[in-house]
Design a protein around this motif. Sequence first.
Motif, PDB file in Angstrom:
ATOM      1  N   GLN A   1      12.448  10.894  -7.278  1.00 24.43           N
ATOM      2  CA  GLN A   1      11.935   9.552  -7.536  1.00 24.43           C
ATOM      3  C   GLN A   1      11.168   9.040  -6.325  1.00 24.43           C
ATOM      4  O   GLN A   1      11.495   9.368  -5.186  1.00 24.43           O
ATOM      5  N   ALA A   2      10.155   8.239  -6.591  1.00 23.66           N
ATOM      6  CA  ALA A   2       9.446   7.548  -5.508  1.00 23.66           C
ATOM      7  C   ALA A   2      10.324   6.400  -5.035  1.00 23.66           C
ATOM      8  O   ALA A   2      10.645   5.495  -5.812  1.00 23.66           O
ATOM      9  N   GLY A   3      10.706   6.429  -3.768  1.00 24.85           N
ATOM     10  CA  GLY A   3      11.635   5.425  -3.275  1.00 24.85           C
ATOM     11  C   GLY A   3      11.001   4.106  -2.889  1.00 24.85           C
ATOM     12  O   GLY A   3      11.601   3.038  -3.088  1.00 24.85           O
ATOM     13  N   LEU A   4       9.786   4.147  -2.355  1.00 20.74           N
ATOM     14  CA  LEU A   4       9.207   2.941  -1.772  1.00 20.74           C
ATOM     15  C   LEU A   4       8.865   1.836  -2.765  1.00 20.74           C
ATOM     16  O   LEU A   4       8.947   0.662  -2.403  1.00 20.74           O
TER      17      LEU A   4
ATOM     18  N   ILE B   1       2.034   7.290  -6.522  1.00 24.52           N
ATOM     19  CA  ILE B   1       0.984   8.238  -6.884  1.00 24.52           C
ATOM     20  C   ILE B   1       1.333   9.647  -6.414  1.00 24.52           C
ATOM     21  O   ILE B   1       1.181  10.630  -7.148  1.00 24.52           O
ATOM     22  N   SER B   2       1.845   9.758  -5.180  1.00 22.39           N
ATOM     23  CA  SER B   2       2.116  11.071  -4.590  1.00 22.39           C
ATOM     24  C   SER B   2       3.320  11.764  -5.216  1.00 22.39           C
ATOM     25  O   SER B   2       3.439  12.990  -5.138  1.00 22.39           O
ATOM     26  N   VAL B   3       4.206  10.999  -5.851  1.00 18.74           N
ATOM     27  CA  VAL B   3       5.383  11.592  -6.482  1.00 18.74           C
ATOM     28  C   VAL B   3       5.160  11.834  -7.977  1.00 18.74           C
ATOM     29  O   VAL B   3       5.503  12.901  -8.501  1.00 18.74           O
ATOM     30  N   TYR B   4       4.557  10.858  -8.665  1.00 18.72           N
ATOM     31  CA  TYR B   4       4.459  10.944 -10.117  1.00 18.72           C
ATOM     32  C   TYR B   4       3.136  11.507 -10.629  1.00 18.72           C
ATOM     33  O   TYR B   4       3.076  12.044 -11.730  1.00 18.72           O
TER      34      TYR B   4
ATOM     35  N   LEU C   1       0.823  -1.211   0.000  1.00 16.17           N
ATOM     36  CA  LEU C   1       0.000   0.000   0.000  1.00 16.17           C
ATOM     37  C   LEU C   1       0.860   1.265   0.000  1.00 16.17           C
ATOM     38  O   LEU C   1       0.571   2.234  -0.713  1.00 16.17           O
ATOM     39  N   LEU C   2       1.916   1.251   0.784  1.00 17.17           N
ATOM     40  CA  LEU C   2       2.795   2.416   0.851  1.00 17.17           C
ATOM     41  C   LEU C   2       3.526   2.650  -0.464  1.00 17.17           C
ATOM     42  O   LEU C   2       3.728   3.798  -0.880  1.00 17.17           O
ATOM     43  N   ALA C   3       3.925   1.572  -1.130  1.00 16.02           N
ATOM     44  CA  ALA C   3       4.606   1.704  -2.418  1.00 16.02           C
ATOM     45  C   ALA C   3       3.682   2.336  -3.465  1.00 16.02           C
ATOM     46  O   ALA C   3       4.086   3.218  -4.231  1.00 16.02           O
ATOM     47  N   VAL C   4       2.433   1.898  -3.482  1.00 14.52           N
ATOM     48  CA  VAL C   4       1.452   2.459  -4.420  1.00 14.52           C
ATOM     49  C   VAL C   4       1.208   3.932  -4.104  1.00 14.52           C
ATOM     50  O   VAL C   4       1.194   4.794  -4.996  1.00 14.52           O
ATOM     51  N   TYR C   5       1.019   4.226  -2.814  1.00 17.64           N
ATOM     52  CA  TYR C   5       0.780   5.612  -2.399  1.00 17.64           C
ATOM     53  C   TYR C   5       1.964   6.509  -2.755  1.00 17.64           C
ATOM     54  O   TYR C   5       1.782   7.639  -3.245  1.00 17.64           O
TER      55      TYR C   5
END
Length: 303
Positions: free
Chosen positions: A273-276, A164-167, A157-161
């Motif tokens: 970049q989204a790290g998670l 979305i929040s970065v890109y 869930l955190l990876a998806v969030y």
Amino acid sequence: MNTRQIAPFIGMGVLMVAVQLISLSLTPLMLGAGYEAFEDPGSATNPLYFIVILLIFTGVLLWLIKRGKDFAIKAIIGFSILFIFGYIYSALFLFLLENTLAAWSLTIIATVISGALLYAYPEWYVIDILGVLISGGAAAIFGISLTIMPVLILLVLLAVYDAISVYRTKHMVDLAESVIEMKTPILVVVPKSRSYSYIKEGIGIKDKKEERGAYIMGMGDLIMPNILVVSSFAFLAGAPAIFGITLPTIGAMAGTIIGLAALLWFVSGGKPQAGLPLLNGGAIAGFILLCALTGSWGWIPGM
């Protein structure tokens, strides 16, 4: 890439490994002190509570940023940092001195000194040393509070969030820029040169005219994948182990480092970049792979 260019990437890897080792070291102390954040670590609803709390916290910070309430933001973040320091130092001193006045006195003194140092002199090496301690402590707290299955759900869930929040919405980029501008110590900094000063130079995400003087990583990127490292260490019994650490835990640790290497490769392009997605994905992949190789499926209900 020459040695000077590679050094910051190695530095990020060292910080990640340090967080992993600190979180594992703190795990038995946190368990002994009863510092679990959730009453039922195995509940499938815990990840949802975690996400809701994260969204509320992020929403409040963004609301305050839009209204220029820098002092309120610093106060909220500062209180959160002191709270984690308190947990870390109390677990350590209660273990060493038991439930005594000396233990609690040292906890308060160490907490106040650490928090004051972060805000009074936020140079990159001070932020990194105390940031690694904060990240290791937070990973230990959440890792002992969630069994493996809820952790896996949470990391997905955190990876998806994060993606979305970065890109897509890009609100996490806006939040990061504001935090950096205020020099709020909820990140780690790895300079590209010996002369770099975070206090004097800071760092900008959108400034493309001048090369950044350092690489940064939010503490969330250090904490989240290592929740699985701690949870597997705390709750996966009977798996083959090396030096007291189960192989699936080592797999999660190695997978996180591989994910970090991939993340740093993308970051070298100069864009946020989204790290998670990579960090959590690496931790999960490494954990599952070593579970498969060792037949360690006891964390799955019914197996």
